[in-house]
Enzyme design. Structure first.
Site, PDB file in Angstrom:
ATOM      1  N   GLY A  64      98.141  -8.491  35.799  1.00  0.00           N
ATOM      2  CA  GLY A  64      98.199  -7.454  36.830  1.00  0.00           C
ATOM      3  C   GLY A  64      99.080  -7.988  37.939  1.00  0.00           C
ATOM      4  O   GLY A  64     100.000  -8.748  37.680  1.00  0.00           O
ATOM      5  N   GLU A  65      98.771  -7.628  39.173  1.00  0.00           N
ATOM      6  CA  GLU A  65      99.536  -8.168  40.295  1.00  0.00           C
ATOM      7  C   GLU A  65      98.661  -9.128  41.096  1.00  0.00           C
ATOM      8  O   GLU A  65      97.635  -8.723  41.647  1.00  0.00           O
ATOM      9  CB  GLU A  65     100.046  -7.029  41.192  1.00  0.00           C
ATOM     10  CG  GLU A  65     101.281  -6.342  40.640  1.00  0.00           C
ATOM     11  CD  GLU A  65     102.421  -7.323  40.326  1.00  0.00           C
ATOM     12  OE1 GLU A  65     102.684  -8.223  41.152  1.00  0.00           O
ATOM     13  OE2 GLU A  65     103.035  -7.195  39.252  1.00  0.00           O
ATOM     14  N   SER A  66      99.070 -10.392  41.166  1.00  0.00           N
ATOM     15  CA  SER A  66      98.242 -11.407  41.821  1.00  0.00           C
ATOM     16  C   SER A  66      98.072 -11.114  43.310  1.00  0.00           C
ATOM     17  O   SER A  66      97.012 -11.385  43.877  1.00  0.00           O
ATOM     18  CB  SER A  66      98.832 -12.795  41.609  1.00  0.00           C
ATOM     19  OG  SER A  66     100.198 -12.821  41.941  1.00  0.00           O
ATOM     20  N   CYS A  81      98.467 -14.736  32.976  1.00  0.00           N
ATOM     21  CA  CYS A  81      99.557 -14.309  33.857  1.00  0.00           C
ATOM     22  C   CYS A  81      99.098 -14.250  35.316  1.00  0.00           C
ATOM     23  O   CYS A  81      98.936 -15.285  35.946  1.00  0.00           O
ATOM     24  CB  CYS A  81     100.140 -12.985  33.364  1.00  0.00           C
ATOM     25  SG  CYS A  81     101.751 -12.628  34.078  1.00  0.00           S
ATOM     26  N   ARG A  98     105.976 -18.339  40.499  1.00  0.00           N
ATOM     27  CA  ARG A  98     105.828 -16.928  40.096  1.00  0.00           C
ATOM     28  C   ARG A  98     107.153 -16.340  39.641  1.00  0.00           C
ATOM     29  O   ARG A  98     108.215 -16.752  40.106  1.00  0.00           O
ATOM     30  CB  ARG A  98     105.284 -16.107  41.272  1.00  0.00           C
ATOM     31  CG  ARG A  98     103.852 -16.469  41.650  1.00  0.00           C
ATOM     32  CD  ARG A  98     103.397 -15.663  42.849  1.00  0.00           C
ATOM     33  NE  ARG A  98     103.386 -14.233  42.568  1.00  0.00           N
ATOM     34  CZ  ARG A  98     103.520 -13.285  43.495  1.00  0.00           C
ATOM     35  NH1 ARG A  98     103.686 -13.608  44.761  1.00  0.00           N
ATOM     36  NH2 ARG A  98     103.497 -12.022  43.161  1.00  0.00           N
ATOM     37  N   ILE A 143     105.638 -11.136  30.479  1.00  0.00           N
ATOM     38  CA  ILE A 143     106.032 -10.022  31.346  1.00  0.00           C
ATOM     39  C   ILE A 143     106.177 -10.533  32.775  1.00  0.00           C
ATOM     40  O   ILE A 143     105.183 -10.890  33.402  1.00  0.00           O
ATOM     41  CB  ILE A 143     104.948  -8.907  31.331  1.00  0.00           C
ATOM     42  CG1 ILE A 143     104.516  -8.581  29.914  1.00  0.00           C
ATOM     43  CG2 ILE A 143     105.404  -7.692  32.127  1.00  0.00           C
ATOM     44  CD1 ILE A 143     105.170  -7.438  29.251  1.00  0.00           C
ATOM     45  N   ARG A 144     107.399 -10.537  33.289  1.00  0.00           N
ATOM     46  CA  ARG A 144     107.636 -11.080  34.647  1.00  0.00           C
ATOM     47  C   ARG A 144     106.797 -12.352  34.826  1.00  0.00           C
ATOM     48  O   ARG A 144     106.105 -12.538  35.824  1.00  0.00           O
ATOM     49  CB  ARG A 144     107.250 -10.034  35.715  1.00  0.00           C
ATOM     50  CG  ARG A 144     108.255  -8.889  35.843  1.00  0.00           C
ATOM     51  CD  ARG A 144     107.741  -7.755  36.738  1.00  0.00           C
ATOM     52  NE  ARG A 144     107.174  -8.223  37.972  1.00  0.00           N
ATOM     53  CZ  ARG A 144     107.829  -8.337  39.130  1.00  0.00           C
ATOM     54  NH1 ARG A 144     109.078  -7.990  39.209  1.00  0.00           N
ATOM     55  NH2 ARG A 144     107.224  -8.786  40.196  1.00  0.00           N
ATOM     56  N   HIS A 188     100.497 -13.005  27.590  1.00  0.00           N
ATOM     57  CA  HIS A 188      99.442 -11.988  27.488  1.00  0.00           C
ATOM     58  C   HIS A 188      98.859 -11.874  26.075  1.00  0.00           C
ATOM     59  O   HIS A 188      99.252 -10.986  25.311  1.00  0.00           O
ATOM     60  CB  HIS A 188     100.000 -10.623  27.888  1.00  0.00           C
ATOM     61  CG  HIS A 188     100.383 -10.536  29.323  1.00  0.00           C
ATOM     62  ND1 HIS A 188      99.466 -10.352  30.330  1.00  0.00           N
ATOM     63  CD2 HIS A 188     101.586 -10.640  29.929  1.00  0.00           C
ATOM     64  CE1 HIS A 188     100.075 -10.336  31.492  1.00  0.00           C
ATOM     65  NE2 HIS A 188     101.372 -10.511  31.285  1.00  0.00           N
ATOM     66  N   GLU A 243      96.238 -10.570  25.309  1.00  0.00           N
ATOM     67  CA  GLU A 243      95.563  -9.266  25.228  1.00  0.00           C
ATOM     68  C   GLU A 243      96.512  -8.146  24.808  1.00  0.00           C
ATOM     69  O   GLU A 243      96.054  -7.060  24.445  1.00  0.00           O
ATOM     70  CB  GLU A 243      94.890  -8.928  26.569  1.00  0.00           C
ATOM     71  CG  GLU A 243      95.822  -8.513  27.712  1.00  0.00           C
ATOM     72  CD  GLU A 243      96.466  -9.688  28.460  1.00  0.00           C
ATOM     73  OE1 GLU A 243      96.413 -10.829  27.950  1.00  0.00           O
ATOM     74  OE2 GLU A 243      97.038  -9.459  29.541  1.00  0.00           O
TER      75      GLU A 243
END
Lengths: 189, 293
Positions: A47-49, A78, A105, A135-136, A171, A173
């Site tokens: 997600g977004e940290s 991530c 990051r 992903i990023r 990821h 998942e």
């Protein structure tokens, strides 16, 4: 059957819950301390940290998560890895520091640099291939002496663990390969 | 259908779930959005309410302004191109934006065709009013769908209409026999294999977000309960009295959409919301949600 909590403040918690259920364990979405207390282990998803850390402060979850991580096992993927790390750049609040790693990051670049590639996974003494979805993604810039590397992409360590904290820059998942979730649930902590 | 390129595109959409994506027009607003807990920002020169007020042709934003925003925040940055304007999309990909919104908020460049999004490495999000439109965009390569709502209106009614339309059609397809799907696909104007996917899985093959008209924490909670997986908020934040407080409140209400006590607490002391427009006050030809085919 273990109760596996998945921090559900934001991110791809649903994908983790599918993996946990496929392994025939109970998935519990965690948004507050009461739900956290019922869990045997916890997953912090992608997600977004920055969003995670803002919401943890706002919802008073930092202290309960620190206490959980001192006693029980946590896996972070991530953004989850960033949240569990000792330090990472440009965050609104310090990460939890439950595992001694330093993180860079978005280390591969922006979304156009996201990729899928085969990594080398070694959780039980033998190296096996695994499809890593990045992903990023962040990179682990430094590991403490009590942290064991468990997977590599080229020369980079992309998965590592201390006694009870498991982290991955990719990821698991997002694929149907359940080996990493099974390792976490059965063998970590 | 998930080849590696598409998996990586949909993967980013998965990461944005359960969050709020905010429209911003400069680096300062982008910072306010990031500090409020936004999962991404949409960089655009004018927010929809101003595009509506100003009139004229609305185009892709200045790359310099988008780059300033990309340099300011660490969260993903999205930007809009006109429907069918693949050259604007090429520019946005060259700058390195993380997601492209082929958006009805800008003036369409093509009245018949949308962009063939499989040609791009950057993922696309597209708007829809119903399931047929959603599946056509996915067939063209969209990695995320957002129901359109009516951008810049501050009125949730169209967002609700479009989300309910999509969810109702998904449920309807699940009741059909296999031999009824071809005819249903024909009537929807959608590819058969995607209709089959919807029947088997009870959902779209990509994440489905909500947009267009969210102005309050309760609006955000409503859309999440109706099936949205994330909320786009445009004019609702920076057209309100206290953008930073409202942004934080909408983030909190999106996470705790199923907890009315939490939404109530988030709604307290926010100052005035954006004024908003009755749909009857917007002439049909000026309704942005009617754009796209």
């Amino acid at each position: 059957m273990a109760k596996i909590g998945i921090l559900a403040l934001q991110g791809d918690f649903y994908r983790h819950s599918l993996a946990v259920r496929r392994l025939e364990h109970e998935a519990v979405l965690v948004k507050d301390e009461a739900a956290l207390k019922k869990c045997d282990k916890l997953i912090i998803p992608g997600g977004e940290s920055t969003t995670f850390l803002h919401l943890m402060e706002k919802l008073n979850l930092r202290q309960p998560l620190l206490e959980f991580g001192r006693e029980k096992a946590i896996m972070g993927t991530c953004a989850g890895l960033i949240t569990l790390s000792k330090s990472a750049g440009h965050l609104p609040f310090p990460p939890l520091g439950l595992i001694d790693i330093t993180v860079e990051r978005n280390a591969y670049g922006r979304q156009v640099d996201s990729f899928v590639d085969t990594i080398r996974l070694n959780v039980n003494g033998t190296e096996r291939p695994y499809e890593g979805v990045f992903i990023r993604a962040p990179k682990i810039a430094a590991l403490g002496s009590d942290v064991r590397p468990l997977a590599w992409h080229k020369d980079d360590v992309v998965m590592a663990a201390s006694e009870n904290i498991l982290v991955a820059t990719f990821h698991p998942e997002l694929t149907d390969d359940l080996r990493i979730h099974a390792y976490f649930i059965e063998q970590v902590g | 259908m998930l080849d590696k390129t598409f998996l990586v595109k949909v993967g980013l959409a998965e990461m944005l779930k359960g969050g709020v994506i905010m429209d911003v027009t400069n680096a300062e607003q982008a910072k306010i959005a990031e500090d409020a807990g936004a999962v991404a920002v949409m960089a655009l020169e004018r927010i929809p309410a101003d595009i509506r007020a100003d009139g004229g042709v609305a185009r892709m934003s200045n790359p310099k302004m988008i780059k300033e925003i990309m340099d300011t925040v660490s969260i993903p940055v999205m930007a809009k191109c006109r429907i069918g304007h693949f050259a604007e999309a090429q520019v946005l990909q060259a700058i390195g934006v993380d997601f492209i919104d082929e958006s009805e908020v800008l003036t369409p460049a093509d009245e018949k065709n949308h962009i063939w999004k499989h040609d791009f490495k950057v993922p696309f999000v597209c708007g829809c009013r119903d399931l047929g439109e959603a599946l056509r965009r996915i067939a063209e390569g969209a990695a995320m769908i957002r129901t359109k709502g009516e951008a810049g209106s501050g009125n949730i009614v169209e967002a609700v209409r479009h989300m309910r339309a999509v969810q109702t059609e998904i449920k309807r397809i699940q009741t059909l026999r296999d031999d009824e799907l071809m005819s249903y696909a024909k009537n929807l104007g959608a590819p058969l294999e995607l209709v089959q996917y919807v029947k088997e899985n009870g959902k779209l093959p990509v994440p489905n977000f909500s947009a267009g008209g969210i102005a309050t924490p309760a609006d955000a909670a409503l859309m999440m309960q109706l099936g949205a997986e994330t909320n786009f908020v445009g004019s609702g934040i920076f057209k309100s009295e206290d953008p930073a407080a409202r942004a934080k409140a909408i983030v909190l209400a999106t996470t705790h959409y199923d907890d009315p006590d939490m939404v109530a607490r988030a709604s307290e002391g926010l100052g005035e919301a954006m004024p908003g427009l009755e749909m009857s006050a917007i002439p049909e030809e000026e309704q942005l949600n009617k754009r796209g085919w």
